[in-house]
Design a protein around this motif. Structure first.
Motif, short mmCIF file in Angstrom:
data_model
loop_
_atom_site.label_atom_id
_atom_site.label_comp_id
_atom_site.label_asym_id
_atom_site.label_seq_id
_atom_site.Cartn_x
_atom_site.Cartn_y
_atom_site.Cartn_z
N SER A 163 0.85 -1.17 0.00
CA SER A 163 0.00 0.00 0.00
C SER A 163 0.90 1.23 0.00
O SER A 163 1.78 1.35 0.85
CB SER A 163 -0.89 -0.01 1.24
N VAL A 164 0.67 2.13 -0.96
CA VAL A 164 1.48 3.34 -1.08
C VAL A 164 0.56 4.55 -0.95
O VAL A 164 -0.39 4.69 -1.72
CB VAL A 164 2.24 3.39 -2.43
N GLY A 165 0.85 5.41 0.02
CA GLY A 165 0.05 6.61 0.22
C GLY A 165 0.21 7.59 -0.92
O GLY A 165 1.24 7.62 -1.60
N ILE A 166 -0.84 8.39 -1.15
CA ILE A 166 -0.80 9.42 -2.19
C ILE A 166 -0.75 10.77 -1.49
O ILE A 166 -1.70 11.15 -0.80
CB ILE A 166 -2.05 9.36 -3.11
N SER A 167 0.35 11.48 -1.65
CA SER A 167 0.49 12.78 -1.00
C SER A 167 -0.30 13.85 -1.74
O SER A 167 -0.63 13.70 -2.93
CB SER A 167 1.96 13.18 -0.92
N ARG A 168 -0.58 14.90 -1.05
CA ARG A 168 -1.30 16.05 -1.62
C ARG A 168 -0.61 16.56 -2.89
O ARG A 168 -1.24 16.82 -3.89
CB ARG A 168 -1.38 17.14 -0.54
N VAL A 169 0.72 16.69 -2.83
CA VAL A 169 1.47 17.26 -3.96
C VAL A 169 1.58 16.31 -5.16
O VAL A 169 1.79 16.75 -6.28
CB VAL A 169 2.87 17.77 -3.55
N ALA A 170 1.41 15.01 -4.93
CA ALA A 170 1.52 14.03 -6.01
C ALA A 170 0.16 13.71 -6.64
O ALA A 170 0.10 12.99 -7.64
CB ALA A 170 2.16 12.75 -5.51
N TRP A 171 -0.92 14.25 -6.07
CA TRP A 171 -2.27 13.83 -6.48
C TRP A 171 -2.48 13.92 -7.99
O TRP A 171 -2.86 12.94 -8.62
CB TRP A 171 -3.34 14.63 -5.74
N SER A 172 -2.27 15.07 -8.60
CA SER A 172 -2.60 15.23 -10.03
C SER A 172 -1.74 14.32 -10.91
O SER A 172 -2.22 13.79 -11.91
CB SER A 172 -2.50 16.69 -10.45
N THR A 173 -0.49 14.11 -10.54
CA THR A 173 0.38 13.22 -11.31
C THR A 173 -0.12 11.79 -11.23
O THR A 173 -0.20 11.09 -12.25
CB THR A 173 1.83 13.29 -10.78
N ILE A 174 -0.49 11.35 -10.04
CA ILE A 174 -1.01 9.99 -9.87
C ILE A 174 -2.30 9.82 -10.66
O ILE A 174 -2.49 8.82 -11.35
CB ILE A 174 -1.23 9.67 -8.37
N MET A 175 -3.19 10.79 -10.58
CA MET A 175 -4.47 10.70 -11.31
C MET A 175 -4.26 10.57 -12.81
O MET A 175 -4.99 9.86 -13.48
CB MET A 175 -5.35 11.93 -11.05
N SER A 176 -3.23 11.21 -13.33
CA SER A 176 -2.98 11.17 -14.78
C SER A 176 -2.49 9.80 -15.24
O SER A 176 -2.45 9.53 -16.43
CB SER A 176 -1.99 12.26 -15.18
N ARG A 177 -2.11 8.94 -14.30
CA ARG A 177 -1.56 7.63 -14.66
C ARG A 177 -2.44 6.46 -14.24
O ARG A 177 -2.06 5.31 -14.40
CB ARG A 177 -0.18 7.48 -14.02
N LEU A 178 -3.63 6.73 -13.70
CA LEU A 178 -4.50 5.65 -13.25
C LEU A 178 -5.24 5.00 -14.41
O LEU A 178 -5.51 5.63 -15.42
CB LEU A 178 -5.54 6.18 -12.26
N ALA A 179 -5.61 3.75 -14.21
CA ALA A 179 -6.43 3.02 -15.17
C ALA A 179 -7.91 3.23 -14.84
O ALA A 179 -8.25 3.55 -13.69
CB ALA A 179 -6.09 1.53 -15.11
N GLN A 180 -8.75 3.03 -15.84
CA GLN A 180 -10.19 3.10 -15.62
C GLN A 180 -10.57 2.13 -14.50
O GLN A 180 -10.09 1.00 -14.46
CB GLN A 180 -10.90 2.72 -16.93
N TYR A 181 -11.40 2.57 -13.56
CA TYR A 181 -11.91 1.77 -12.43
C TYR A 181 -10.85 1.40 -11.39
O TYR A 181 -11.10 0.60 -10.50
CB TYR A 181 -12.63 0.49 -12.91
N GLU A 182 -9.66 1.97 -11.50
CA GLU A 182 -8.61 1.68 -10.51
C GLU A 182 -9.12 1.97 -9.10
O GLU A 182 -9.89 2.90 -8.88
CB GLU A 182 -7.37 2.52 -10.80
#
Length: 90
Positions: free
Chosen positions: A63-82
């Motif tokens: 399990s890897v936490g998503i920081s506030r500053v990384a949010w938009s970058t992580i969202m741009s790399r997610l798969a549908q229904y992730e």
């Protein structure tokens, strides 16, 4: 051809799952989580809500936490229904 943009992801809290649109930023993610899990998150301070992803690394699920500053970058790399896990910090 580039993949279609992701328009739905999944939030999970206490083994309950809800589809939500991908949030543009961390604050919007908290708003979406509160809306999806009203019964569990009503009255919980927004600073106590956090998010994580399960990733496979070296053959193990982590399990890897998503920081506030990384949010938009992580969202741009997610798969549908992730699935993004929602947590309530003490």
């Amino acid at each position: 051809q580039s993949p279609a943009p992701v328009d739905v992801i999944t939030y999970r809290l206490n083994n309950q799952m809800m589809y939500v649109p991908p949030a543009k930023n961390f604050d919007q993610a908290v708003t979406f989580a509160r809306s999806a899990f009203e019964g569990d998150l009503t009255g919980i301070d927004k600073n106590r809500i956090s998010f994580s992803l399960n990733v496979l690394a070296n053959g193990k699920q982590n399990s890897v936490g998503i920081s506030r500053v990384a949010w938009s970058t992580i969202m741009s790399r997610l798969a549908q229904y992730e699935i993004i896990d929602v947590h309530i910090q003490p």
